[in-house]
Design an enzyme around this catalytic site. Structure first.
Site, PDB file in Angstrom:
ATOM      1  N   THR B 156      -9.595  22.676  12.043  1.00  0.00           N
ATOM      2  CA  THR B 156      -9.330  23.334  13.320  1.00  0.00           C
ATOM      3  C   THR B 156     -10.311  24.484  13.464  1.00  0.00           C
ATOM      4  OG1 THR B 156      -6.999  22.709  13.323  1.00  0.00           O
ATOM      5  CG2 THR B 156      -7.634  24.534  14.742  1.00  0.00           C
ATOM      6  N   PHE B 158     -11.390  27.870  15.210  1.00  0.00           N
ATOM      7  CA  PHE B 158     -10.786  29.025  15.888  1.00  0.00           C
ATOM      8  C   PHE B 158     -11.892  29.907  16.461  1.00  0.00           C
ATOM      9  CE2 PHE B 158      -6.335  28.863  14.493  1.00  0.00           C
ATOM     10  CZ  PHE B 158      -6.411  27.937  13.458  1.00  0.00           C
TER      11      PHE B 158
END
Lengths: 267, 267
Positions: B156, B158
């Site tokens: 993921t 960010f």
């Protein structure tokens, strides 16, 4: 509603998930499937882009359904008695100005039609739901105020999917999906095959490729059908550049239709 | 984890929603915010693309966190006693092969850490949760089996957001958002400003424009910073073509970091 607008009075077979819709068509349980692909306010339904790639099916049609949010209550309830409004968070968000002006508190629930059912099951007299006119009719409820959303330009675009390509097209568009080498200028070169032939791009969507972080599949809709030579040449040209290319189908551009309850005729 | 990797030992201020993160930074309650923007298996977090456009903030940093799914149970529970596994549907999906092989039934709950809490609160001895090592430690539970997902390439990404642009960059990328006239070849021409200068595009994402159905904002990440002349010229060139253009920031490219519990040092 979308099925009715696309196919008229056909037998309906509801499915629990989008994946079940694709499976029913692939396995021959249904002739065609209908799934939402994009909302004009909230964007694409990405799961269905992925499912298009995972199944050997064709896009055979399209329709753009105008989404109308109504304030719905038990029969006899008056607007000034409504303290809370139940609906899906997106519908509440889209009707925020209406609710705030009237001091109605928004309460999130799982779906819009479920909000109407909840009112009925609990017999709530100081609450309303935000949902479609169809939901109001289905549960024998009343529309207190019609069309309360801030943006009237709220459409959901649905695709019809089938086992064979669509035929006898009048005003077609075409959808393809492709992958490119991870080199500078790759997307520019891919789009050049359309620009050089004055083919209008209607939408581009990127989705991650599993197992290859930060690499993408591109889904492209362009104006024209594969019966036109310039479109065939453009896709042929693209196949020289792409590391992967699949035709998803040519199909007639969808009309914009209103969300009306109990539509009996195809539009 | 992402905040620690980006900023080290700073004071943390949790927020309920992504919108609250942007608000806290815009209002000065926090110096910086950190939000997920993209997962390498499931795609973009579109809400945060919209929020970037709605707030006058800058992207100031990036980190790519490897997501590791562990099978977690009450202390003393053995693998062969586990009948059900609780987790978020996406985590269950990513560990489907592992669960099927062992005849463990997947059960969907709202979030991964919540699944661990649920085990603990109910004292379940015949069930497990799928979550991070951090969640196991937070609730005093045991990791039964490590790293059980099918795809190990699960990151993921960010973004850090701040009120001022980032400075002193070493290996920057730049994010911009723009809109184009709805004419054939518009996107091709927009991308040409980068291709003609050999600037590598890293990502393109389209989002609907509210009130203009089937028209889109394009979010583009490219290699290089606005301190480089060729990047400044490319963006300047794009501004001639675009009907709207905003700089979201130049910032150092994010490193890939492992999801480890109780990280004490910046990476």
């Amino acid at each position: 509603m979308a099925v009715r607008a696309l196919f008229g009075e056909v037998a309906l077979s509801p499915a629990e998930t989008f994946e079940d819709v694709f499976k029913a068509v692939a396995e021959g349980t249904c002739d065609c499937g209908v799934v939402p692909i994009e909302n004009s306010l909230t964007g694409s339904v990405h799961r269905n882009y992925d499912l298009l790639l995972e199944h050997p099916l064709w896009i055979v049609g399209e329709v753009k359904l105008r989404i109308v949010h109504h304030l719905i209550a038990m029969p006899g309830v008056r607007l000034e008695e409504v303290r809370r409004a139940y609906s899906h968070p997106q519908a509440l968000e889209q009707c925020r100005a209406f609710l705030r002006e009237r001091g109605i508190e928004p309460v999130s629930v799982y779906d819009t039609a479920g909000a109407v059912r909840l009112l009925k099951e609990r017999g709530l007299k100081d609450a309303a739901a935000i949902a479609s006119a169809q939901a109001a009719r289905d549960y024998g409820m009343e529309v207190l105020v019609s069309d309360i959303a801030e943006h009237r330009e709220n459409f959901t675009r649905f695709l019809a999917i089938g086992r064979e390509p669509a035929r006898d097209l009048h005003d077609p568009k075409t959808s393809i999906v492709f992958a490119l080498k991870n080199i500078p200028g790759a997307l520019f070169r891919a789009l050049s095959v359309f620009a050089l032939r004055d083919i209008d791009l209607m939408k581009i969507e990127s989705r991650p490729i599993r197992g290859k972080p930060w690499q993408y599949m591109f889904y492209l809709d362009f104006d024209g059908g594969m019966d036109e030579e310039r479109c065939r040449r453009a896709v042929d040209h693209l196949s020289e550049i792409a590391t992967f290319l699949r035709m998803l189908g040519s199909y007639d551009k969808g009309k914009e239709v209103e969300d009306r309850p109990y539509l009996r005729e195809p539009l």
